[in-house]
Design a protein around this motif. Structure first.
Motif, PDB file in Angstrom:
ATOM      1  N   ILE A  57       0.822  -1.205   0.000  1.00 23.23           N
ATOM      2  CA  ILE A  57       0.000   0.000   0.000  1.00 23.23           C
ATOM      3  C   ILE A  57       0.857   1.256   0.000  1.00 23.23           C
ATOM      4  O   ILE A  57       0.522   2.262  -0.601  1.00 23.23           O
ATOM      5  N   GLY A  58       1.990   1.229   0.674  1.00 26.35           N
ATOM      6  CA  GLY A  58       2.836   2.421   0.684  1.00 26.35           C
ATOM      7  C   GLY A  58       2.437   3.385   1.788  1.00 26.35           C
ATOM      8  O   GLY A  58       1.588   3.099   2.629  1.00 26.35           O
ATOM      9  N   ALA A  59       3.064   4.560   1.779  1.00 28.96           N
ATOM     10  CA  ALA A  59       2.865   5.538   2.844  1.00 28.96           C
ATOM     11  C   ALA A  59       1.411   5.978   2.908  1.00 28.96           C
ATOM     12  O   ALA A  59       0.734   6.107   1.898  1.00 28.96           O
ATOM     13  N   ALA A  60       0.965   6.225   4.128  1.00 23.50           N
ATOM     14  CA  ALA A  60      -0.396   6.687   4.352  1.00 23.50           C
ATOM     15  C   ALA A  60      -0.366   7.784   5.401  1.00 23.50           C
ATOM     16  O   ALA A  60       0.585   7.905   6.182  1.00 23.50           O
ATOM     17  N   LEU A  61      -1.417   8.581   5.436  1.00 22.68           N
ATOM     18  CA  LEU A  61      -1.581   9.555   6.499  1.00 22.68           C
ATOM     19  C   LEU A  61      -2.237   8.863   7.675  1.00 22.68           C
ATOM     20  O   LEU A  61      -3.287   8.231   7.529  1.00 22.68           O
ATOM     21  N   SER A  62      -1.618   8.961   8.833  1.00 20.51           N
ATOM     22  CA  SER A  62      -2.164   8.301  10.014  1.00 20.51           C
ATOM     23  C   SER A  62      -1.742   9.087  11.242  1.00 20.51           C
ATOM     24  O   SER A  62      -1.094  10.126  11.149  1.00 20.51           O
ATOM     25  N   GLY A  63      -2.131   8.569  12.405  1.00 24.53           N
ATOM     26  CA  GLY A  63      -1.762   9.220  13.639  1.00 24.53           C
ATOM     27  C   GLY A  63      -2.918   9.961  14.268  1.00 24.53           C
ATOM     28  O   GLY A  63      -4.045   9.969  13.751  1.00 24.53           O
ATOM     29  N   PRO A  64      -2.667  10.631  15.399  1.00 22.85           N
ATOM     30  CA  PRO A  64      -3.753  11.292  16.132  1.00 22.85           C
ATOM     31  C   PRO A  64      -4.294  12.536  15.443  1.00 22.85           C
ATOM     32  O   PRO A  64      -5.408  12.977  15.744  1.00 22.85           O
ATOM     33  N   GLU A  65      -3.519  13.132  14.525  1.00 19.76           N
ATOM     34  CA  GLU A  65      -3.981  14.326  13.819  1.00 19.76           C
ATOM     35  C   GLU A  65      -3.504  14.282  12.375  1.00 19.76           C
ATOM     36  O   GLU A  65      -2.338  14.038  12.104  1.00 19.76           O
ATOM     37  N   ILE A  66      -4.431  14.525  11.451  1.00 22.07           N
ATOM     38  CA  ILE A  66      -4.137  14.479  10.019  1.00 22.07           C
ATOM     39  C   ILE A  66      -4.556  15.806   9.403  1.00 22.07           C
ATOM     40  O   ILE A  66      -5.651  16.308   9.688  1.00 22.07           O
ATOM     41  N   ARG A  67      -3.713  16.353   8.558  1.00 20.65           N
ATOM     42  CA  ARG A  67      -4.013  17.630   7.900  1.00 20.65           C
ATOM     43  C   ARG A  67      -4.225  17.405   6.405  1.00 20.65           C
ATOM     44  O   ARG A  67      -3.403  16.757   5.741  1.00 20.65           O
ATOM     45  N   LEU A  68      -5.324  17.939   5.900  1.00 24.33           N
ATOM     46  CA  LEU A  68      -5.679  17.803   4.495  1.00 24.33           C
ATOM     47  C   LEU A  68      -5.899  19.194   3.908  1.00 24.33           C
ATOM     48  O   LEU A  68      -6.572  20.030   4.507  1.00 24.33           O
ATOM     49  N   ASN A  69      -5.325  19.429   2.738  1.00 25.43           N
ATOM     50  CA  ASN A  69      -5.420  20.716   2.071  1.00 25.43           C
ATOM     51  C   ASN A  69      -6.076  20.546   0.713  1.00 25.43           C
ATOM     52  O   ASN A  69      -5.587  19.792  -0.136  1.00 25.43           O
ATOM     53  N   VAL A  70      -7.192  21.218   0.503  1.00 28.21           N
ATOM     54  CA  VAL A  70      -7.945  21.126  -0.753  1.00 28.21           C
ATOM     55  C   VAL A  70      -7.566  22.300  -1.634  1.00 28.21           C
ATOM     56  O   VAL A  70      -7.620  23.457  -1.197  1.00 28.21           O
ATOM     57  N   GLY A  71      -7.164  22.019  -2.872  1.00 26.84           N
ATOM     58  CA  GLY A  71      -6.749  23.095  -3.768  1.00 26.84           C
ATOM     59  C   GLY A  71      -6.885  22.726  -5.228  1.00 26.84           C
ATOM     60  O   GLY A  71      -7.342  21.631  -5.583  1.00 26.84           O
ATOM     61  N   HIS A  72      -6.491  23.647  -6.092  1.00 27.03           N
ATOM     62  CA  HIS A  72      -6.497  23.434  -7.544  1.00 27.03           C
ATOM     63  C   HIS A  72      -5.147  22.890  -7.974  1.00 27.03           C
ATOM     64  O   HIS A  72      -4.101  23.382  -7.545  1.00 27.03           O
ATOM     65  N   THR A  73      -5.150  21.900  -8.853  1.00 24.25           N
ATOM     66  CA  THR A  73      -3.921  21.328  -9.372  1.00 24.25           C
ATOM     67  C   THR A  73      -4.152  20.850 -10.801  1.00 24.25           C
ATOM     68  O   THR A  73      -5.156  20.194 -11.071  1.00 24.25           O
ATOM     69  N   PRO A  74      -3.252  21.143 -11.743  1.00 25.17           N
ATOM     70  CA  PRO A  74      -3.357  20.537 -13.068  1.00 25.17           C
ATOM     71  C   PRO A  74      -3.165  19.023 -12.979  1.00 25.17           C
ATOM     72  O   PRO A  74      -2.389  18.536 -12.156  1.00 25.17           O
ATOM     73  N   PHE A  75      -3.881  18.295 -13.813  1.00 20.61           N
ATOM     74  CA  PHE A  75      -3.782  16.835 -13.829  1.00 20.61           C
ATOM     75  C   PHE A  75      -3.583  16.373 -15.261  1.00 20.61           C
ATOM     76  O   PHE A  75      -4.301  16.805 -16.164  1.00 20.61           O
ATOM     77  N   THR A  76      -2.598  15.513 -15.461  1.00 21.94           N
ATOM     78  CA  THR A  76      -2.249  15.038 -16.803  1.00 21.94           C
ATOM     79  C   THR A  76      -2.511  13.544 -16.908  1.00 21.94           C
ATOM     80  O   THR A  76      -2.089  12.760 -16.055  1.00 21.94           O
TER      81      THR A  76
END
Length: 566
Positions: free
Chosen positions: A32-51
């Motif tokens: 699976i690879g790296a994941a966000l975990s732990g007692p606090e998780i930060r998520l940032n929603v933004g605009h990004t080009p996708f190819t």
């Protein structure tokens, strides 16, 4: 630009950054690879080009990646997720399939007001379950633009599913056309994206049908090609954000038991999933463990999840996810080493709808012209509890329970195909009470005008919600009066799909209702609050197939003696 600056810009989704693949979704990841975990998780929603496929478009991303980062939680912990909105419009995150206080459910206008531009919101809730889930926006069709990601919750105790390695497999659809433009096209012409079907003219003209059948379809101004609203004419189908030419590869060691956590995060696409030459053993559905059942193919509707175990040999295998209308395919490779590939199966013949899909029971002799013309008459509507309006063009005259049917287009396959009656809950159902009442909900539409509703009423601020008493046990029957399959999702609850395995009915949060068919489930309304209830085909939800399930009393009302006020 230095790598530090690029990483920071990707993190906040800044203009100029390019959507990256999170570690779990990168081709060649050994697990699976790296994941966000732990007692606090930060998520940032933004605009990004996708190819993808050599073209670049505009995406709405979380932490600059598409799909969003994998969130890994542990049953028994308290999750604290801080979401910052870098957009110039509201956003939100719904934790799909998670059982939590309704104020944390993430549906603007229902459970909270949304996350305003350039502000933050903290979700905090106890994690009381385990399994495979996902998260996505519930704002402004952002889900169709890349705002979705997987969740894995590890059990507090030993996992009953034995495996040596796991891969998350997120299936999705991507269009370079903005979803609001897609919706506008559908409102102008519901057939717009189906006209890419090379057989469209023949199907519309009734090729292969009797005169009686052609009259039947013509009277309803419908086409037997109405399988998917949005097709491969605009969609590129993705595996973990990778297009078909990019060959996402998941590695394994020969002989390992590999757990594939398959999530359908599409906006509008139902997929048929198979791995030629490699049987799949289904062990989990919608995050809930089921008795292992081996199959060769499964249909996964939008918003469903299935965990399967495969035991590959020293060879490469193609994971094929064919859109239900056969207008395109997402595919990837499972292999012991990078650089390997296997043949990609050709798209199969496109399916067509039958009289059974039109609500004529078994079809055939039932498909009489006079009977069809009464499909919308007031007496039939009153009996069904459907409000007749310009938004209703048919009421299925003879809907049948289709919980044991194969998905659209898979009826005649010679290999094994998973059906809902194959699913048996591993643990006994927690509530063994008989339902105290029944509730019938009709899935309704005017497909030509592209209008969608429950019981003939498109959702509005004055729509009467579906009301339940706290801990009430209700048998809910969904009747599909349309000629399309609908994945119906209830927030904040699991329900037991009535499939003949009494006491071990599969517990799900999303159920696919085949056209002209019925599905019943037993619901214990044990989560007080207001909960979204809707079709998970994004355009259908947005255009009216949505309502609120309200469960009362709230715990606070009971505490303060407010009685059972709704």
């Amino acid at each position: 630009m230095n790598r530090l600056a690029l990483s920071r810009r990707a993190l906040i989704g800044g203009i100029g950054a390019t959507a990256l693949f999170p570690a779990w979704a990168r081709s060649g990841t050994p697990g699976i690879g790296a994941a966000l975990s732990g007692p606090e998780i930060r998520l940032n929603v933004g605009h990004t080009p996708f190819t993808v496929g050599g073209r670049t478009g505009h995406a709405v991303t979380v932490n600059g990646t598409l799909p969003a980062p994998l969130i890994r939680l542990k049953e028994g912990q308290t999750a604290r997720l801080i979401v910052t909105n870098h957009l110039d419009e509201d956003t939100s995150i719904h934790w799909h399939g998670l059982l939590l206080p309704f104020q944390m459910d993430g549906v603007p206008g229902i459970s909270f007001s949304g996350i305003a531009p350039h502000s933050s919101f903290t979700y905090e809730f106890p994690v009381i379950q385990s399994g495979t889930y996902w998260y996505h926006s519930h704002s402004n069709l952002q889900e169709a633009m890349g705002h979705y990601g997987p969740i894995v919750i590890d059990p507090a105790d030993a996992d009953p599913v034995a495996y040596d390695r796991e891969h998350v497999v997120v299936l999705s659809d991507w269009s370079f056309m903005h979803p609001h433009a897609v919706m506008k096209k559908l409102k102008q012409d519901a057939e717009f994206f189906r006209r890419d079907n090379p057989n469209f003219a023949e199907l519309a003209a009734g090729k292969g049908q009797t005169l009686k059948e052609r009259l039947e379809w013509g009277a309803m101004r419908m086409s037997p090609a109405d399988i998917s609203d949005v097709t491969g004419a605009t969609y590129t189908y993705l595996v973990n954000g990778h297009g078909p030419a990019e060959n996402w590869t998941g590695l394994f060691n020969p002989g390992e038991r590999v757990r594939l956590r398959i999530i359908n995060a599409s906006a509008m696409t139902i997929f048929n999933v198979r791995i030629p030459g490699l049987p799949m053993t289904v062990v989990n559905a919608d995050g809930e463990n089921v008795r292992p059942v081996e199959t060769d193919e499964l249909q996964i509707s939008v918003a469903e999840t299935y965990d399967v175990i495969v035991t590959p040999g020293d060879a490469a295998y193609t994971l094929a996810a064919e859109s239900v209308d056969r207008s395109g395919m997402a595919h990837a490779t499972l292999a012991p080493r990078m650089g390997m590939s296997a043949p990609v199966p050709k798209l199969r013949e496109r399916p067509t709808l039958s009289m059974k899909d039109m609500g004529h029971g078994g079809g055939g002799d039932h498909a009489a012209m006079g009977h069809s013309m009464k499909m919308r008459d007031p007496e039939n509507a009153a009996r069904a509890g459907v409000k007749l309006s310009p938004g209703v063009d048919m009421i299925a005259p003879m809907p049948v329970d289709r919980v044991g049917d194969r998905g659209l287009g898979l009826e005649d396959e010679t290999h094994r195909v998973l059906v809902y009656t194959d699913l048996v809950a591993l643990a006994p159902n927690p509530d063994t009470r008989s339902p105290s009442r029944s509730l019938e909900i009709h899935l309704t539409s005017n497909m030509e005008r592209y209008m969608w509703s429950f019981n003939g009423e498109q959702f509005s601020p004055v729509t009467e919600p579906f009301r339940f008493e706290k801990n009430e046990r209700v048998r809910v029957t969904l009747v599909n009066d349309t000629m399309m399959a609908h994945p119906i999702h209830l927030h904040g609850h699991f329900f037991e799909v009535v499939n003949g395995h009494e006491g071990h009915h599969p517990r799900k949060h999303t159920v696919n209702v085949l056209p002209g068919g019925k599905v019943s489930f037993d619901l214990t309304a044990d989560a007080p609050g207001d909960w979204a209830f809707h079709c998970h085909l994004l355009m259908h939800m947005h255009l009216g197939m949505f309502n609120v399930v309200t469960v009362r009393p709230l715990d606070s009302e009971r505490t303060h003696g407010a009685g059972d006020a709704a």
